[in-house]
Design an enzyme around this catalytic site. Sequence first.
Site, PDB file in Angstrom:
ATOM      1  N   SER A  16     -23.463  75.459  72.118  1.00 36.31           N
ATOM      2  CA  SER A  16     -23.149  76.801  71.616  1.00 36.31           C
ATOM      3  C   SER A  16     -21.710  76.890  71.121  1.00 36.31           C
ATOM      4  CB  SER A  16     -23.417  77.865  72.685  1.00 36.31           C
ATOM      5  OG  SER A  16     -22.547  77.726  73.788  1.00 36.31           O
ATOM      6  N   ASN A  17     -20.786  76.175  71.766  1.00 31.79           N
ATOM      7  CA  ASN A  17     -19.408  76.185  71.270  1.00 31.79           C
ATOM      8  C   ASN A  17     -19.302  75.423  69.945  1.00 31.79           C
ATOM      9  OD1 ASN A  17     -17.428  77.695  72.787  1.00 31.79           O
ATOM     10  ND2 ASN A  17     -17.884  76.382  74.526  1.00 31.79           N
ATOM     11  N   ARG A  66     -18.796  53.083  83.016  1.00 33.01           N
ATOM     12  CA  ARG A  66     -18.130  54.165  82.294  1.00 33.01           C
ATOM     13  C   ARG A  66     -17.141  53.593  81.289  1.00 33.01           C
ATOM     14  NH1 ARG A  66     -14.147  58.692  84.945  1.00 33.01           N
ATOM     15  NH2 ARG A  66     -12.894  56.855  85.291  1.00 33.01           N
ATOM     16  N   MET A  91     -20.101  66.696  79.485  1.00 29.65           N
ATOM     17  CA  MET A  91     -20.234  66.729  80.936  1.00 29.65           C
ATOM     18  C   MET A  91     -19.942  65.406  81.634  1.00 29.65           C
ATOM     19  SD  MET A  91     -20.766  69.862  81.198  1.00 29.65           S
ATOM     20  CE  MET A  91     -21.048  69.969  82.967  1.00 29.65           C
ATOM     21  N   ILE A  93     -16.930  62.697  82.812  1.00 31.86           N
ATOM     22  CA  ILE A  93     -15.477  62.543  82.973  1.00 31.86           C
ATOM     23  C   ILE A  93     -15.042  61.344  82.140  1.00 31.86           C
ATOM     24  CG2 ILE A  93     -13.627  62.035  84.591  1.00 31.86           C
ATOM     25  CD1 ILE A  93     -15.225  63.482  86.736  1.00 31.86           C
ATOM     26  N   LEU A  94     -14.072  61.567  81.274  1.00 30.20           N
ATOM     27  CA  LEU A  94     -13.595  60.508  80.386  1.00 30.20           C
ATOM     28  C   LEU A  94     -12.676  59.550  81.139  1.00 30.20           C
ATOM     29  CD1 LEU A  94     -12.844  62.794  77.337  1.00 30.20           C
ATOM     30  CD2 LEU A  94     -14.601  61.009  77.393  1.00 30.20           C
ATOM     31  N   HIS A 110     -12.499  75.369  79.340  1.00 29.51           N
ATOM     32  CA  HIS A 110     -13.051  75.394  80.695  1.00 29.51           C
ATOM     33  C   HIS A 110     -13.309  76.839  81.105  1.00 29.51           C
ATOM     34  CE1 HIS A 110     -13.807  74.067  84.775  1.00 29.51           C
ATOM     35  NE2 HIS A 110     -13.000  75.001  85.218  1.00 29.51           N
ATOM     36  N   ASP A 146      -9.375  68.867  84.337  1.00 31.78           N
ATOM     37  CA  ASP A 146      -9.016  70.261  84.058  1.00 31.78           C
ATOM     38  C   ASP A 146      -7.551  70.574  84.389  1.00 31.78           C
ATOM     39  OD1 ASP A 146     -11.673  70.720  83.300  1.00 31.78           O
ATOM     40  OD2 ASP A 146     -12.269  71.266  85.333  1.00 31.78           O
ATOM     41  N   GLN A 172     -18.802  82.964  77.940  1.00 33.75           N
ATOM     42  CA  GLN A 172     -19.122  82.130  76.780  1.00 33.75           C
ATOM     43  C   GLN A 172     -18.862  82.865  75.466  1.00 33.75           C
ATOM     44  OE1 GLN A 172     -23.128  80.617  77.338  1.00 33.75           O
ATOM     45  NE2 GLN A 172     -22.337  78.801  78.381  1.00 33.75           N
TER      46      GLN A 172
END
Length: 220
Positions: A16-17, A66, A91, A93-94, A110, A146, A172
Amino acid sequence: MSEKKRVVVLLSGNGSNLQALLDQEHHYSYQIVGVISNAPEAFGLERARQHKVAAIGLDYKNFSSRSAFDQRLAAEVGRFAPDLVVLAGYMKILSPGFVEKFTGRLINVHPSLLPEYKGLGTYSRVLADKKPRHGCTVHFVTPELDSGTHILQASMTVRPTDNEESLKQRVQAMEHRIYPLAVHLITSGRLLLKGGDVLLDDHPIDPLGYQLQENALELA
């Protein structure tokens, strides 16, 4: 207008973003040139295709670690030569290596008034704690979850009638307003990250980010 800056979006789900970014890009100084998802079935990829934007699905389950996934992800992002990389409901974590490669041009939104309520489940936690206000924060991404420097923060009053779903919908809706704006401020050159500080029109902004309210989500 000068040539628009190139933006790549990373997502995991509905997108949606991404839709908000696509719908508003004609007003602003950016162009979405690629969308990549760790979930090949993510509807966000279909949104990209409908707008004739390159869409790539990388199945996380097909990689041994990862680090291996993020190396491939970084290579795919790099092919688009982006000026900015935007996380939009991504979703996973990088890895620190990925974040370091794109430091200063990697942002996220966030659903909380950071630094409060990092991680998941922000709506239920805010309601359980009976917080009077909730909102969202756009921030630069660092290896710590975050915790990067804030760009914009928008807040609203939590209503007595709010539940998780109503709060999510209202937050949102704010994200869909402030995220395209934040991307524009960066790609237009108005907002810069210098030495850990964010400057807007060459002036330092609040460490929590430029503050916007629900009834006034415009920035001059």
